[in-house]
Design a protein around this motif. Structure first.
Motif, PDB file in Angstrom:
ATOM      1  N   LYS A  76      -6.080   0.246 -20.279  1.00 44.64           N
ATOM      2  CA  LYS A  76      -6.411   1.813 -19.173  1.00 44.64           C
ATOM      3  C   LYS A  76      -5.195   1.578 -18.052  1.00 44.64           C
ATOM      4  N   SER A  77      -5.143   0.869 -17.356  1.00 36.67           N
ATOM      5  CA  SER A  77      -4.273   0.388 -16.397  1.00 36.67           C
ATOM      6  C   SER A  77      -3.206   0.880 -17.342  1.00 36.67           C
ATOM      7  N   PHE A  78      -1.908   0.758 -18.145  1.00 36.24           N
ATOM      8  CA  PHE A  78      -1.186   0.613 -18.563  1.00 36.24           C
ATOM      9  C   PHE A  78      -1.098   2.413 -19.412  1.00 36.24           C
ATOM     10  N   LYS A  79      -2.224   2.703 -19.418  1.00 41.73           N
ATOM     11  CA  LYS A  79      -1.968   3.956 -19.840  1.00 41.73           C
ATOM     12  C   LYS A  79      -2.296   5.492 -18.525  1.00 41.73           C
ATOM     13  N   THR A  80      -2.659   4.752 -17.465  1.00 40.44           N
ATOM     14  CA  THR A  80      -2.715   5.168 -16.131  1.00 40.44           C
ATOM     15  C   THR A  80      -1.972   5.347 -14.859  1.00 40.44           C
ATOM     16  N   TRP A  81      -1.438   4.338 -14.719  1.00 44.05           N
ATOM     17  CA  TRP A  81       0.286   4.359 -14.262  1.00 44.05           C
ATOM     18  C   TRP A  81       1.301   4.740 -14.935  1.00 44.05           C
ATOM     19  N   PHE A  82       1.514   4.016 -16.313  1.00 39.83           N
ATOM     20  CA  PHE A  82       2.496   4.340 -16.790  1.00 39.83           C
ATOM     21  C   PHE A  82       2.951   5.465 -17.944  1.00 39.83           C
ATOM     22  N   SER A 116       0.868  -1.235  -0.166  1.00 38.76           N
ATOM     23  CA  SER A 116       0.156  -0.132  -0.106  1.00 38.76           C
ATOM     24  C   SER A 116       0.875   0.923   0.476  1.00 38.76           C
ATOM     25  N   THR A 117       2.281   1.468  -0.196  1.00 38.10           N
ATOM     26  CA  THR A 117       3.179   2.470  -0.110  1.00 38.10           C
ATOM     27  C   THR A 117       3.647   2.415  -1.212  1.00 38.10           C
ATOM     28  N   ASN A 118       3.868   2.279  -2.488  1.00 41.06           N
ATOM     29  CA  ASN A 118       5.329   1.925  -3.513  1.00 41.06           C
ATOM     30  C   ASN A 118       3.747   2.183  -4.902  1.00 41.06           C
ATOM     31  N   ALA A 119       3.523   3.994  -5.314  1.00 43.21           N
ATOM     32  CA  ALA A 119       3.288   4.230  -6.482  1.00 43.21           C
ATOM     33  C   ALA A 119       4.195   3.864  -7.635  1.00 43.21           C
ATOM     34  N   PRO A 120       4.096   3.357  -8.360  1.00 48.64           N
ATOM     35  CA  PRO A 120       2.278   3.587  -9.095  1.00 48.64           C
ATOM     36  C   PRO A 120       1.519   1.706  -8.365  1.00 48.64           C
ATOM     37  N   TRP A 121       2.372   1.238  -8.310  1.00 47.95           N
ATOM     38  CA  TRP A 121       2.048  -0.599  -8.153  1.00 47.95           C
ATOM     39  C   TRP A 121       0.856  -0.997  -6.795  1.00 47.95           C
ATOM     40  N   HIS A 122       1.026  -0.067  -6.362  1.00 47.62           N
ATOM     41  CA  HIS A 122      -0.446  -0.726  -5.193  1.00 47.62           C
ATOM     42  C   HIS A 122       0.326   0.859  -3.548  1.00 47.62           C
ATOM     43  N   GLY A 171      -3.650   1.046  -7.618  1.00 44.97           N
ATOM     44  CA  GLY A 171      -1.997   0.745  -8.627  1.00 44.97           C
ATOM     45  C   GLY A 171      -1.990  -0.368  -9.474  1.00 44.97           C
ATOM     46  N   PHE A 172      -0.926  -0.379 -10.302  1.00 46.86           N
ATOM     47  CA  PHE A 172      -0.691  -1.310 -11.256  1.00 46.86           C
ATOM     48  C   PHE A 172      -1.118  -2.552 -10.661  1.00 46.86           C
ATOM     49  N   ASP A 173      -0.547  -3.012  -9.826  1.00 49.56           N
ATOM     50  CA  ASP A 173      -0.586  -4.374  -9.305  1.00 49.56           C
ATOM     51  C   ASP A 173      -2.228  -4.782  -8.382  1.00 49.56           C
TER      52      ASP A 173
END
Length: 278
Positions: free
Chosen positions: A256-262, A43-49, A59-61
């Protein structure tokens, strides 16, 4: 009837009984019966979770878990999250605290002896970020400049050899936090930042127009989800869900997720001969 014949008939009868016994339910059946997926992540590592302003996990995860939940129940929200530290990722799987872990987990041979990895959903690596209006246009320009270049990097024992693998003559400045390596670039103390490409992509999406990717990556590592060993049906199901998100019917959700976070638009899967076999 001889003793050997009698023993043979008893063995055949026992085998027949075993073959007629119902198969034991596996993880897939358990999850479907429960009605929700139990996903281990951080819960503490953007953009993963990480948590949004309204305390929602994202996040992507997290999106990979939502893709799996939708494949299970037709509803991506049917998930219970277990917030776990990095060192709990494997123990929580092996003790059945979670059904699956999706937590920027690097695939290694040592870990694969303890858990079963799914197909990859992302390939990480080290990248270089530049100021959009900076002195150097791209990686080729950085390399040509040699010792005139200064690269900021997060402090660790591998930092200097990691940078020199891409830029052998560069000066390497190490900082104690991620924020400081970005500040060094923004202030002009560094000509480039070296860190995970996903982190750079996320930072650039948060600061549009200010920075750019130098166009070179190295030190590849694979990210995959992990499940408990020994249940091939569950592993096959998760692999199918992830595969079809990256190449098939759920591609729009993955893209969509890939675009949002990366911040990157993915080309749609080519129609016709499956790209996996090219």
């Amino acid at each position: 009837m001889t003793t050997s014949v009698r023993a043979g008939l008893l063995s055949l009868a026992a085998a027949a009984l075993l073959s007629a016994a119902p198969a034991q339910a596996g993880k897939l059946e358990d999850v479907l019966a429960r009605g929700h997926l139990v996903l281990g992540t951080g819960s503490t590592n953007a953009p993963w979770h990480f948590k949004s302003a309204d305390d929602k996990l994202q996040g992507f995860d997290v999106d990979m878990g939502r893709i799996i939940a939708k494949a299970l129940f037709g509803n991506p929200d049917k998930i219970t999250y277990v917030n776990q530290s990095s060192d709990a990722r494997i123990p929580n799987i092996t003790t059945n605290k979670v059904d699956i872990t999706c937590q920027f987990m690097t695939v290694t041979g040592e870990r694969a002896q303890q858990v079963a990895f799914t197909i990859p959903y992302y390939r990480e690596g080290v990248g270089l970020m530049l100021k959009a209006d900076g002195k150097y246009a791209d990686y080729a320009a950085l390399k040509e400049a040699g010792s005139s270049v200064t690269v900021s990097v997060l402090q660790n024992v591998y930092a200097e050899p990691m940078v020199r693998a891409a830029l052998p003559k560069a000066n390497v400045d190490q900082y104690e936090s991620v924020d400081l390596i970005y500040q060094a670039l923004a202030s002009g103390r560094a000509d480039a930042v070296a860190t995970d490409q996903s982190s750079l992509a996320w930072y650039m999406t948060q600061n549009p127009g200010r920075f750019k990717d130098a166009g070179y990556g190295w030190n590849p590592q694979t990210y995959a989800c992990a499940v408990k060993r020994g249940d091939q049906d569950w592993l096959n199901f998760v692999n199918t869900a992830l595969h079809e998100a990256m190449t098939g019917v759920e591609f729009d959700a993955y893209a969509k997720s890939f675009k949002t976070w990366f911040g990157k638009d993915l080309p749609p899967p080519q129609i016709g001969f499956p790209v996996e076999y090219r």
